[in-house]
Design an enzyme around this catalytic site. Structure first.
Site, PDB file in Angstrom:
ATOM      1  N   GLU A  94       0.855  -1.076   0.236  1.00  0.00           N
ATOM      2  CA  GLU A  94       0.132  -0.040   0.105  1.00  0.00           C
ATOM      3  C   GLU A  94       0.822   1.241  -0.191  1.00  0.00           C
ATOM      4  OE1 GLU A  94      -3.086  -0.234  -1.123  1.00  0.00           O
ATOM      5  OE2 GLU A  94      -3.664  -1.574   0.428  1.00  0.00           O
ATOM      6  N   ASP A  97       2.995   2.314  -4.836  1.00  0.00           N
ATOM      7  CA  ASP A  97       2.913   1.990  -6.057  1.00  0.00           C
ATOM      8  C   ASP A  97       3.540   3.878  -6.866  1.00  0.00           C
ATOM      9  OD1 ASP A  97       0.806   3.905  -5.383  1.00  0.00           O
ATOM     10  OD2 ASP A  97      -0.455   3.029  -6.990  1.00  0.00           O
ATOM     11  N   ALA A 183     -14.443   3.292  -0.536  1.00  0.00           N
ATOM     12  CA  ALA A 183     -14.342   2.057   0.341  1.00  0.00           C
ATOM     13  C   ALA A 183     -13.197   1.450  -0.016  1.00  0.00           C
ATOM     14  CB  ALA A 183     -15.388   0.982   0.046  1.00  0.00           C
ATOM     15  N   GLY A 184     -12.138   2.287  -0.580  1.00  0.00           N
ATOM     16  CA  GLY A 184     -10.825   1.602  -1.076  1.00  0.00           C
ATOM     17  C   GLY A 184     -10.832   0.544  -1.862  1.00  0.00           C
ATOM     18  N   LEU A 185     -11.731   0.416  -2.832  1.00  0.00           N
ATOM     19  CA  LEU A 185     -11.827  -0.617  -3.997  1.00  0.00           C
ATOM     20  C   LEU A 185     -11.847  -0.197  -5.288  1.00  0.00           C
ATOM     21  CD1 LEU A 185     -14.729  -2.970  -2.264  1.00  0.00           C
ATOM     22  CD2 LEU A 185     -12.127  -3.061  -1.996  1.00  0.00           C
ATOM     23  N   SER A 188     -13.289   4.735  -8.653  1.00  0.00           N
ATOM     24  CA  SER A 188     -12.970   5.599  -9.448  1.00  0.00           C
ATOM     25  C   SER A 188     -12.285   4.974 -10.798  1.00  0.00           C
ATOM     26  CB  SER A 188     -12.126   6.803  -8.933  1.00  0.00           C
ATOM     27  OG  SER A 188     -10.969   6.164  -8.273  1.00  0.00           O
ATOM     28  N   GLU A 220      -7.728  10.759 -14.002  1.00  0.00           N
ATOM     29  CA  GLU A 220      -7.791  10.805 -12.624  1.00  0.00           C
ATOM     30  C   GLU A 220      -6.718  12.103 -11.895  1.00  0.00           C
ATOM     31  OE1 GLU A 220      -8.692   7.451 -10.235  1.00  0.00           O
ATOM     32  OE2 GLU A 220      -8.896   6.061 -11.698  1.00  0.00           O
ATOM     33  N   ASP A 232      -4.157   1.139  -9.532  1.00  0.00           N
ATOM     34  CA  ASP A 232      -5.686   0.704  -9.619  1.00  0.00           C
ATOM     35  C   ASP A 232      -6.126   0.739 -10.774  1.00  0.00           C
ATOM     36  OD1 ASP A 232      -5.403   1.384  -6.908  1.00  0.00           O
ATOM     37  OD2 ASP A 232      -6.497   3.083  -6.742  1.00  0.00           O
ATOM     38  N   TYR A 284      -3.768  11.926   1.374  1.00  0.00           N
ATOM     39  CA  TYR A 284      -3.060  11.136   0.407  1.00  0.00           C
ATOM     40  C   TYR A 284      -1.993  11.952  -0.308  1.00  0.00           C
ATOM     41  CZ  TYR A 284      -2.363   8.009  -3.453  1.00  0.00           C
ATOM     42  OH  TYR A 284      -1.750   7.058  -4.300  1.00  0.00           O
TER      43      TYR A 284
HETATM   44  C1  GAF Z   1      -5.264   4.574  -3.950  1.00  0.00           C
HETATM   45  C2  GAF Z   1      -4.418   5.157  -5.146  1.00  0.00           C
HETATM   46  F1  GAF Z   1      -5.191   5.434  -6.322  1.00  0.00           F
HETATM   47  C3  GAF Z   1      -3.389   4.025  -5.661  1.00  0.00           C
HETATM   48  O1  GAF Z   1      -2.447   4.656  -6.656  1.00  0.00           O
HETATM   49  C4  GAF Z   1      -2.530   3.631  -4.257  1.00  0.00           C
HETATM   50  O2  GAF Z   1      -1.625   4.628  -3.998  1.00  0.00           O
HETATM   51  C5  GAF Z   1      -3.365   3.227  -3.166  1.00  0.00           C
HETATM   52  O3  GAF Z   1      -4.247   4.424  -2.870  1.00  0.00           O
HETATM   53  C6  GAF Z   1      -2.576   3.107  -1.943  1.00  0.00           C
HETATM   54  O4  GAF Z   1      -1.628   1.889  -2.141  1.00  0.00           O
HETATM   55  O5  GAF Z   1      -5.939   3.582  -4.217  1.00  0.00           O
END
Ligand code: GAF
Length: 443
Positions: A94, A97, A183-185, A188, A220, A232, A284
């Protein structure tokens, strides 16, 4: 909303742009699910409340019907076709990326369905059945700061294609999704990637999958203003049924690794804390900035370049905050490599458990992106017998994933529901995820 610069469509019709019309849809949540509490879903296609009552969840066919109906009713037109792109679930890795590190996501079987028609002018008309919102904009008016709200994830794909010098016709698009927002899924990425896949097919852009994903990401990053990394959209476009994707985010090399929890008697339980996050929020971007500063202080291009061996010594000279941020990124990227090695060797997937737990602790203590609702769920899942559990996605809320025996799904679900209630948190919603295929044309 009306802009101050009215313009004209190629048909001569006057347009105040962008035009956003919102009609509330009272019977549906933002994810499109029927609102009923508590909602505990134990399979991707059917749902169950804690009392065992089956709850309706929109299936792909239902999403398709909704998008198709809206195309005719709201846009007063007939689509050329229908496309699907999934949300994603990240197993481990997490916030690695955007540091050039490794990630291990899979594509969900949930996602966004879009009905789309190519236009012969430069107009983009989009409608979301979940939001009850219609947006109309000319391609030339799409760009950073265009104020397009959710439609930036759609129209921004056209902008990204224009930047690449591709021929970009206007489109009409209606969309319906069953990925819960925030929801972190990656609801988007499902939206931007279903758009990119459809637009490419209709305009005849002959692009490899990683470029389709890049169109979604550019929409995005530059038009919606969400500073995401590459994970993602790659997972949404390149997902494969029965596989997780190990992605080297520096080279964008993807290795598909067999991952089929069900064949090992396991279930990957996804527990939505129902504490939504928003990636366009500052936290973020702040984590990205901390990582950049840590890399600069260490004299490396990206944190990817910091070896995990002797890590404490390497990081010793950093201020405490940057030291912990960097430690999370380097160790979580290493956990991806360990997890990938386990999957490659055909080891029992239960062995992933400790890596999930360690990742959660690292996100909680070093990267500080968990919140009490997800910590409560993670602890309760492990206490109820999960082999491992962690928050997934960007953080500050969203979902926890737990690797559990298939026979323990109901027990673990009941335990996390109970723990959330005792802590005064929202009632979680759970479902079992299986790795699915990436973005594709449905008809
Ligand atoms: C979000 C971001 F869109 C991804 O690129 C990634 O950084 C993630 O958070 C965290 O691992 O989903």
């Amino acid at each position: 909303m009306s802009g101050e610069n009215p313009s004209r469509s190629s048909s001569g019709e006057a347009l105040a742009e962008p035009r956003i019309e919102t009609t509330p849809s009272p019977s549906r949540s933002s994810s499109g699910e029927a609102l009923a509490e508590p909602r505990i879903e134990t399979t991707p296609s059917s749902s169950r409340s804690s009392s065992g009552e089956a709850l309706a969840e929109p299936r792909i066919e239902t999403l398709l019907d909704d998008a198709d109906r809206a195309f005719r009713d709201v846009l007063d037109a007939t689509p050329d076709g229908a496309w699907f792109a999934p949300g994603r679930l990240n197993l481990v890795g997490e916030h690695t990326d955007y540091n050039g590190g490794f990630v291990l996501p899979l594509a969900l079987e949930r996602g966004a369905v879009a009905c789309v028609r190519r236009r012969d002018d430069d107009l983009v008309r989009v409608h979301s059945t979940d939001l009850g919102s219609t947006v109309q904009v000319r391609l030339g008016d799409v760009g950073p700061d265009a104020g397009l709200d959710w439609a930036a994830y759609v129209a921004g794909v056209g902008w990204a294609a224009v930047q690449r010098g591709l021929p970009v016709p206007g489109i009409d698009l209606t969309v319906s999704s069953n990925v819960p927002a925030g929801a972190g899924l990656s609801s988007s990425a499902a939206l931007s990637c279903v758009t990119a896949r459809a637009w490419a097919d209709l305009a005849g852009w002959d692009l490899p999958d990683v470029e389709i994903a890049a169109l979604g990401r550019d929409a995005e990053n530059h038009v919606a203003g969400a500073p995401t990394g590459v994970m993602d959209q790659l997972a949404s476009v390149c997902g494969r049924k029965g596989h997780a994707l190990e992605i080297d985010t520096r080279s964008v090399e993807i290795t598909w690794l067999p991952f089929d929890p069900a064949s090992a008697g396991l279930a990957l339980l996804v527990i939505d804390s129902r504490t939504p996050h928003a990636l366009v929020d500052g936290a973020y971007a702040e984590r990205r900035e901390s990582c950049r500063r840590a890399a600069a202080a260490l004299g490396v291009e990206e944190l990817r370049d910091v070896p995990v061996d002797g890590l404490e010594q390497r990081l010793a000279g950093l201020p405490d905050l940057l030291r912990r941020r960097a430690r999370h990124v380097v160790t979580d990227s290493d956990r991806v490599e360990q997890a990938a090695a386990l999957l490659t060797s055909g080891a029992d997937p239960r062995e992933l458990g400790p890596l999930l737990d360690a990742s959660h602790a690292s996100m909680r203590d070093d990267f500080e992106i968990t919140v009490p609702t997800v910590d409560t769920i993670q602890r309760a899942a492990v206490a109820a017998g999960a082999y491992g559990a962690r928050m997934t996605g960007g953080g500050f809320g969203g979902c926890v994933i737990a690797l559990v025996d298939a026979a323990a799904v109901d027990r673990v679900t009941a335990a996390v529901t109970d723990a959330a209630a005792r802590a005064g948190h929202p009632t979680p919603v759970a479902f079992v995820a299986e790795p699915g295929d990436g973005a594709r044309r449905l008809r």
